[in-house]
Design a protein around this motif. Structure first.
Motif, PDB file in Angstrom:
ATOM      1  N   THR A   1       0.869  -1.175   0.000  1.00  0.00           N
ATOM      2  CA  THR A   1       0.000   0.000   0.000  1.00  0.00           C
ATOM      3  C   THR A   1       0.906   1.225   0.000  1.00  0.00           C
ATOM      4  O   THR A   1       2.017   1.192   0.542  1.00  0.00           O
ATOM      5  N   VAL A   2       0.436   2.296  -0.612  1.00  0.00           N
ATOM      6  CA  VAL A   2       1.256   3.490  -0.780  1.00  0.00           C
ATOM      7  C   VAL A   2       0.508   4.700  -0.244  1.00  0.00           C
ATOM      8  O   VAL A   2      -0.667   4.910  -0.567  1.00  0.00           O
ATOM      9  N   THR A   3       1.200   5.478   0.565  1.00  0.00           N
ATOM     10  CA  THR A   3       0.651   6.731   1.088  1.00  0.00           C
ATOM     11  C   THR A   3       1.493   7.876   0.559  1.00  0.00           C
ATOM     12  O   THR A   3       2.715   7.885   0.732  1.00  0.00           O
ATOM     13  N   ARG A   4       0.830   8.831  -0.063  1.00  0.00           N
ATOM     14  CA  ARG A   4       1.539  10.019  -0.548  1.00  0.00           C
ATOM     15  C   ARG A   4       1.674  11.001   0.609  1.00  0.00           C
ATOM     16  O   ARG A   4       0.681  11.465   1.165  1.00  0.00           O
ATOM     17  N   LEU A   5       2.921  11.316   0.957  1.00  0.00           N
ATOM     18  CA  LEU A   5       3.169  12.176   2.110  1.00  0.00           C
ATOM     19  C   LEU A   5       3.302  13.640   1.737  1.00  0.00           C
ATOM     20  O   LEU A   5       2.989  14.517   2.544  1.00  0.00           O
ATOM     21  N   SER A   6       3.791  13.929   0.527  1.00  0.00           N
ATOM     22  CA  SER A   6       3.904  15.311   0.065  1.00  0.00           C
ATOM     23  C   SER A   6       3.991  15.309  -1.441  1.00  0.00           C
ATOM     24  O   SER A   6       4.234  14.281  -2.081  1.00  0.00           O
ATOM     25  N   ASP A   7       3.785  16.501  -2.025  1.00  0.00           N
ATOM     26  CA  ASP A   7       3.832  16.634  -3.475  1.00  0.00           C
ATOM     27  C   ASP A   7       5.247  16.817  -3.998  1.00  0.00           C
ATOM     28  O   ASP A   7       5.468  16.739  -5.212  1.00  0.00           O
ATOM     29  N   GLY A   8       6.200  17.062  -3.133  1.00  0.00           N
ATOM     30  CA  GLY A   8       7.584  17.264  -3.552  1.00  0.00           C
ATOM     31  C   GLY A   8       8.485  16.189  -2.991  1.00  0.00           C
ATOM     32  O   GLY A   8       8.038  15.267  -2.296  1.00  0.00           O
ATOM     33  N   ASP A   9       9.776  16.312  -3.285  1.00  0.00           N
ATOM     34  CA  ASP A   9      10.740  15.335  -2.791  1.00  0.00           C
ATOM     35  C   ASP A   9      11.536  15.907  -1.610  1.00  0.00           C
ATOM     36  O   ASP A   9      12.643  15.469  -1.324  1.00  0.00           O
ATOM     37  N   ASP A  10      10.922  16.890  -0.906  1.00  0.00           N
ATOM     38  CA  ASP A  10      11.638  17.579   0.162  1.00  0.00           C
ATOM     39  C   ASP A  10      11.249  17.079   1.554  1.00  0.00           C
ATOM     40  O   ASP A  10      11.717  17.598   2.562  1.00  0.00           O
ATOM     41  N   GLY A  11      10.375  16.057   1.631  1.00  0.00           N
ATOM     42  CA  GLY A  11       9.999  15.528   2.924  1.00  0.00           C
ATOM     43  C   GLY A  11      11.033  14.551   3.452  1.00  0.00           C
ATOM     44  O   GLY A  11      12.002  14.208   2.779  1.00  0.00           O
ATOM     45  N   GLU A  12      10.845  14.103   4.700  1.00  0.00           N
ATOM     46  CA  GLU A  12      11.749  13.105   5.260  1.00  0.00           C
ATOM     47  C   GLU A  12      11.568  11.797   4.509  1.00  0.00           C
ATOM     48  O   GLU A  12      10.453  11.372   4.233  1.00  0.00           O
ATOM     49  N   ALA A  13      12.703  11.151   4.187  1.00  0.00           N
ATOM     50  CA  ALA A  13      12.629   9.939   3.384  1.00  0.00           C
ATOM     51  C   ALA A  13      13.803   9.024   3.700  1.00  0.00           C
ATOM     52  O   ALA A  13      14.895   9.483   4.036  1.00  0.00           O
ATOM     53  N   ASP A  14      13.552   7.719   3.574  1.00  0.00           N
ATOM     54  CA  ASP A  14      14.639   6.748   3.708  1.00  0.00           C
ATOM     55  C   ASP A  14      15.539   6.763   2.478  1.00  0.00           C
ATOM     56  O   ASP A  14      16.750   6.599   2.589  1.00  0.00           O
ATOM     57  N   LEU A  15      14.919   6.965   1.303  1.00  0.00           N
ATOM     58  CA  LEU A  15      15.661   6.959   0.047  1.00  0.00           C
ATOM     59  C   LEU A  15      15.218   8.131  -0.810  1.00  0.00           C
ATOM     60  O   LEU A  15      14.026   8.452  -0.878  1.00  0.00           O
ATOM     61  N   ARG A  16      16.189   8.753  -1.474  1.00  0.00           N
ATOM     62  CA  ARG A  16      15.907   9.814  -2.437  1.00  0.00           C
ATOM     63  C   ARG A  16      16.438   9.373  -3.792  1.00  0.00           C
ATOM     64  O   ARG A  16      17.596   8.941  -3.898  1.00  0.00           O
ATOM     65  N   LEU A  17      15.572   9.485  -4.812  1.00  0.00           N
ATOM     66  CA  LEU A  17      15.986   9.026  -6.130  1.00  0.00           C
ATOM     67  C   LEU A  17      15.178   9.716  -7.207  1.00  0.00           C
ATOM     68  O   LEU A  17      14.081  10.225  -6.961  1.00  0.00           O
ATOM     69  N   ASP A  18      15.757   9.754  -8.385  1.00  0.00           N
ATOM     70  CA  ASP A  18      15.055  10.309  -9.536  1.00  0.00           C
ATOM     71  C   ASP A  18      14.043   9.292 -10.046  1.00  0.00           C
ATOM     72  O   ASP A  18      14.197   8.083  -9.851  1.00  0.00           O
ATOM     73  N   VAL A  19      13.017   9.770 -10.731  1.00  0.00           N
ATOM     74  CA  VAL A  19      12.001   8.867 -11.267  1.00  0.00           C
ATOM     75  C   VAL A  19      12.610   7.849 -12.224  1.00  0.00           C
ATOM     76  O   VAL A  19      12.135   6.704 -12.309  1.00  0.00           O
ATOM     77  N   ALA A  20      13.692   8.205 -12.930  1.00  0.00           N
ATOM     78  CA  ALA A  20      14.345   7.253 -13.826  1.00  0.00           C
ATOM     79  C   ALA A  20      14.909   6.069 -13.046  1.00  0.00           C
ATOM     80  O   ALA A  20      14.857   4.918 -13.509  1.00  0.00           O
ATOM     81  N   ASP A  21      15.439   6.324 -11.855  1.00  0.00           N
ATOM     82  CA  ASP A  21      16.008   5.247 -11.052  1.00  0.00           C
ATOM     83  C   ASP A  21      14.925   4.428 -10.371  1.00  0.00           C
ATOM     84  O   ASP A  21      15.105   3.229 -10.136  1.00  0.00           O
ATOM     85  N   LEU A  22      13.786   5.030 -10.092  1.00  0.00           N
ATOM     86  CA  LEU A  22      12.646   4.250  -9.621  1.00  0.00           C
ATOM     87  C   LEU A  22      12.206   3.279 -10.711  1.00  0.00           C
ATOM     88  O   LEU A  22      11.938   2.095 -10.438  1.00  0.00           O
ATOM     89  N   GLY A  23      12.152   3.739 -11.949  1.00  0.00           N
ATOM     90  CA  GLY A  23      11.818   2.853 -13.055  1.00  0.00           C
ATOM     91  C   GLY A  23      12.824   1.738 -13.227  1.00  0.00           C
ATOM     92  O   GLY A  23      12.473   0.601 -13.550  1.00  0.00           O
TER      93      GLY A  23
END
Length: 442
Positions: free
Chosen positions: A375-397
């Protein structure tokens, strides 16, 4: 890059469906688009029969064409009728794992005429297509690329790589373990009656990274036609039946098509298509190919990176990698929809901050997996929130199918982790039950 105003002053972007006349021939607009694609990929234009056949495949695949046309073409130039840029998309299913799949917006036939480069044509076509993909409900786009440096800037990541390999016959056999089942030679015509597609359907359903094939692919891989559309006269075929199977074609669990090419050096057996619904079929078909006389080398251009034939060979130095390259690229358009569509190997929670220059997938998301379902919860509209991992959408793909490891991308500096354990957790969660293997081009 040229501004939108400059683009619109010079070009007209048209979206249309391919069409044919009463005799099945492509209409002038469709054929002009086909001419432009052929120019971009250095392909000869087919004769009337071949053009009609290609157009029928476009219709069967339900493609949507884009063309970018010069508004004021010079007299005598192909710009008077041919588009300066081409693009198409259509629906293509991608297998995550057995029992789980997702429809992708498959992109193909992307060309820009050299005289019109660096004027924003590709970006306009890609932006238009992805916006239409979102509107049509696609959560992910896909493509296979002729060049490896074009698509990352549009958010695509390489999710599967493949190898072109050769095996020298004189050093390969016997295999280290006995194979099972029975291999029999058949005609390509018999294989094309339905058995070939039935075996592919079984392969596709169980193999992560597999994608359904275009209508125009089947006559080529089943040995009926060459890549240029001419009749194929040199392709042979064989099938594998498991131990204890009878004569019912429904029991066939693997097939191979091949041709032999002679030259001044080695005689090479080239695998055209190798499809297997079981590991036993794969090894038995390889053993069969390596047993064919009057050739020196078996060449296979669709080998997965951890090919089990390497371990099976009597001498593994008979196996050589000729080339390795990117294969399937994925572009996430809807993060929650993508991440909830696939199964997971282990439970856990990870928060991802995703950057996306085009804006489709940007945001911070928490993925929670319980009993293998996410299940996925959207926490914010940007990538500036607290996160375990930060990555570009290309690397998510890139990591989606499980063939590319987040740990590897972290080592490459592409995934940034607040906790070094987070990439390893995501890798464990994404690990598929079988090695991803894509044998479909589009």
């Amino acid at each position: 890059m040229a501004s939108n105003d400059a683009f619109d002053d010079r070009y007209d972007l048209r979206e249309f469906a391919p069409t044919t006349d009463d005799q099945g021939a492509p209409t002038p607009e469709t054929e002009a688009w086909m001419h432009a694609v052929g120019l971009g990929f250095h392909e000869p234009h087919p004769d009337a029969e071949g053009a009609a056949r290609m157009a029928s495949h476009f219709l069967e695949d339900q493609e949507t064409f884009l063309g970018v046309y010069v508004r004021e073409p010079l007299r005598g130039s192909v710009d008077e009728t041919w588009p300066a840029g081409t693009f198409t998309w259509f629906r293509k299913r991608l297998t995550w794992d057995e029992g789980a799949a997702i429809d992708t917006q498959a992109i193909s036939a992307v060309t820009v005429r050299p005289t019109e480069r660096r004027r924003g044509i590709l970006r306009r076509m890609m932006t238009h297509a992805l916006e239409r993909g979102v509107a049509e409900g696609y959560a992910v786009a896909s493509l296979t690329a002729s060049e490896g440096t074009i698509y990352r800037r549009f958010g695509f990541g390489c999710a599967i790589r493949e190898r072109a390999v050769t095996v020298r016959r004189e050093r390969a056999l016997p295999l280290l373990a006995p194979t099972t089942g029975t291999v029999t030679v058949v005609t390509p015509e018999w294989l094309a009656e339905g058995t070939g597609r039935a075996v592919f359907d079984r392969f596709d359903a169980r193999t992560p990274g597999s994608m359904v094939r275009n209508a125009g692919t089947w006559p080529i891989v089943l040995g009926q036609r060459n890549g240029d559309g001419s009749p194929a006269k040199d392709v042979r075929a064989a099938v594998h039946r498991p131990e204890g199977a009878g004569s019912d074609p429904a029991e066939i669990d693997g097939y191979v098509t091949w041709r032999v090419k002679e030259g001044t050096g080695d005689t090479v057996l080239e695998v055209v298509d190798l499809v297997y619904a079981t590991d036993a079929a794969y090894l038995s078909l390889w053993e069969f190919l390596l047993s064919i006389d009057l050739n020196d080398v078996v060449k296979y251009n669709r080998s997965r990176l951890d090919d089990p034939i390497v371990a099976a060979l009597g001498d593994n130095r008979a196996y050589d990698v000729e080339h390795e390259e990117d294969h399937v690229w994925l572009r996430v358009l809807d993060v929650p929809a993508v991440l909830t569509s696939r199964p997971y190997a282990v439970d856990g929670s990870v928060t991802l901050a995703v950057s996306d220059a085009m804006g489709f997938a940007a945001g911070t998301y928490r993925l929670d997996v319980v009993d293998g379902q996410g299940t996925v919860t959207r926490l914010s509209d940007g990538d500036d929130g607290e996160a375990d991992l930060r990555l570009d959408v290309a690397d998510l793909g890139a990591v989606l199918i499980g063939s590319v490891s987040p740990v590897t991308l972290a080592a490459a500096g592409l995934v940034r982790a607040a906790d070094p354990a987070a990439p390893a957790l995501l890798r464990a969660m994404l690990t598929p039950t079988r090695t991803p293997h894509g044998i479909t081009y589009f």
